[in-house]
Write a protein that holds these residues in place. Structure first.
Motif, PDB file in Angstrom:
ATOM      1  N   GLY A 114       0.810  -1.203   0.000  1.00  0.00           N
ATOM      2  CA  GLY A 114       0.000   0.000   0.000  1.00  0.00           C
ATOM      3  C   GLY A 114       0.846   1.257   0.000  1.00  0.00           C
ATOM      4  O   GLY A 114       2.022   1.228   0.384  1.00  0.00           O
ATOM      5  N   PHE A 115       0.232   2.332  -0.435  1.00  0.00           N
ATOM      6  CA  PHE A 115       0.849   3.644  -0.308  1.00  0.00           C
ATOM      7  C   PHE A 115       0.440   4.227   1.038  1.00  0.00           C
ATOM      8  O   PHE A 115      -0.716   4.092   1.453  1.00  0.00           O
ATOM      9  CB  PHE A 115       0.381   4.586  -1.423  1.00  0.00           C
ATOM     10  N   PHE A 116       1.368   4.886   1.701  1.00  0.00           N
ATOM     11  CA  PHE A 116       1.073   5.652   2.917  1.00  0.00           C
ATOM     12  C   PHE A 116       0.917   7.093   2.455  1.00  0.00           C
ATOM     13  O   PHE A 116       1.847   7.672   1.888  1.00  0.00           O
ATOM     14  CB  PHE A 116       2.218   5.522   3.924  1.00  0.00           C
ATOM     15  N   ALA A 122      -0.102  13.888   0.035  1.00  0.00           N
ATOM     16  CA  ALA A 122       0.916  13.255  -0.799  1.00  0.00           C
ATOM     17  C   ALA A 122       1.200  11.825  -0.355  1.00  0.00           C
ATOM     18  O   ALA A 122       1.135  11.508   0.838  1.00  0.00           O
ATOM     19  CB  ALA A 122       2.210  14.066  -0.753  1.00  0.00           C
ATOM     20  N   VAL A 123       1.542  10.989  -1.333  1.00  0.00           N
ATOM     21  CA  VAL A 123       2.080   9.659  -1.058  1.00  0.00           C
ATOM     22  C   VAL A 123       3.497   9.870  -0.562  1.00  0.00           C
ATOM     23  O   VAL A 123       4.312  10.502  -1.249  1.00  0.00           O
ATOM     24  CB  VAL A 123       2.070   8.780  -2.326  1.00  0.00           C
ATOM     25  N   PRO A 166       7.851  12.864  -2.737  1.00  0.00           N
ATOM     26  CA  PRO A 166       6.431  12.690  -2.426  1.00  0.00           C
ATOM     27  C   PRO A 166       5.574  13.004  -3.651  1.00  0.00           C
ATOM     28  O   PRO A 166       5.860  13.933  -4.403  1.00  0.00           O
ATOM     29  CB  PRO A 166       6.185  13.695  -1.299  1.00  0.00           C
ATOM     30  N   VAL A 167       4.548  12.185  -3.853  1.00  0.00           N
ATOM     31  CA  VAL A 167       3.645  12.372  -4.987  1.00  0.00           C
ATOM     32  C   VAL A 167       2.370  13.012  -4.456  1.00  0.00           C
ATOM     33  O   VAL A 167       1.601  12.387  -3.734  1.00  0.00           O
ATOM     34  CB  VAL A 167       3.340  11.039  -5.696  1.00  0.00           C
ATOM     35  N   GLY A 191       6.929   4.975  -9.862  1.00  0.00           N
ATOM     36  CA  GLY A 191       7.870   5.662 -10.752  1.00  0.00           C
ATOM     37  C   GLY A 191       7.992   7.129 -10.449  1.00  0.00           C
ATOM     38  O   GLY A 191       9.107   7.682 -10.429  1.00  0.00           O
ATOM     39  N   MET A 192       6.867   7.784 -10.207  1.00  0.00           N
ATOM     40  CA  MET A 192       6.874   9.214  -9.893  1.00  0.00           C
ATOM     41  C   MET A 192       7.591   9.496  -8.580  1.00  0.00           C
ATOM     42  O   MET A 192       8.232  10.536  -8.413  1.00  0.00           O
ATOM     43  CB  MET A 192       5.432   9.745  -9.828  1.00  0.00           C
ATOM     44  N   ALA A 193       7.475   8.554  -7.627  1.00  0.00           N
ATOM     45  CA  ALA A 193       8.013   8.755  -6.276  1.00  0.00           C
ATOM     46  C   ALA A 193       9.434   8.243  -6.110  1.00  0.00           C
ATOM     47  O   ALA A 193      10.059   8.470  -5.078  1.00  0.00           O
ATOM     48  CB  ALA A 193       7.113   8.049  -5.266  1.00  0.00           C
ATOM     49  N   GLY A 194       9.952   7.548  -7.129  1.00  0.00           N
ATOM     50  CA  GLY A 194      11.282   6.946  -6.990  1.00  0.00           C
ATOM     51  C   GLY A 194      11.265   5.741  -6.060  1.00  0.00           C
ATOM     52  O   GLY A 194      12.251   5.460  -5.381  1.00  0.00           O
TER      53      GLY A 194
END
Length: 139
Positions: free
Chosen positions: A49-51, A59-60, A95-96, A133-136
């Protein structure tokens, strides 16, 4: 494996607090929405999951893993409410933000875009890969 997004106000429970719990993890307690509870009932150990920090940051900020399936929420005696346990895996290098998600046409159908108030929500495999990908982050 399935993918999810867990939202928390950082003033209530932050990424740093989740990380501090290390491998022991923490209950994702206090959820009082039937749809969010039902999503937790669908989770399996090993799901990712994303936090997501809600409120000001929106933001993620990292990824987590489900380490215990749905069980009674220890913060209430009401047996309608259940939760899962999660542990932190990896902090986002970037952070996304919600704005970044909304600006990406590939994510236009994401639950976060359509129902941003839901505290626990599903994420598709494609959405997971794009946001990682966006968040690395490691997908």
């Amino acid at each position: 494996m399935r993918y999810w997004l867990f939202k928390s106000e950082p003033s209530t429970w932050s990424w740093d607090q989740q990380v501090a719990k290390a491998d022991a993890g923490e209950e994702w307690d206090g959820v009082r929405n039937y749809q969010a509870r039902n999503f937790m009932r669908d989770m399996a150990v090993g799901d990712r999951g994303f936090f997501y920090h809600s409120q000001t940051e929106k933001a993620v900020v990292g990824t987590v893993e489900v380490i215990a399936e749905a069980h009674p929420d220890s913060t209430t005696e009401d047996d309608r409410w259940e939760c899962v346990d999660i542990k932190a895996l990896e902090a986002a290098k970037t952070p996304v933000t919600l704005d970044m998600v909304k600006d990406d046409p590939r994510l236009s159908d994401m639950v976060l875009v359509r129902n941003s108030r839901l505290s626990v929500q599903p994420v598709t495999k494609d959405e997971w890969t794009i946001i990682c990908g966006m968040a690395g982050l490691t997908p």
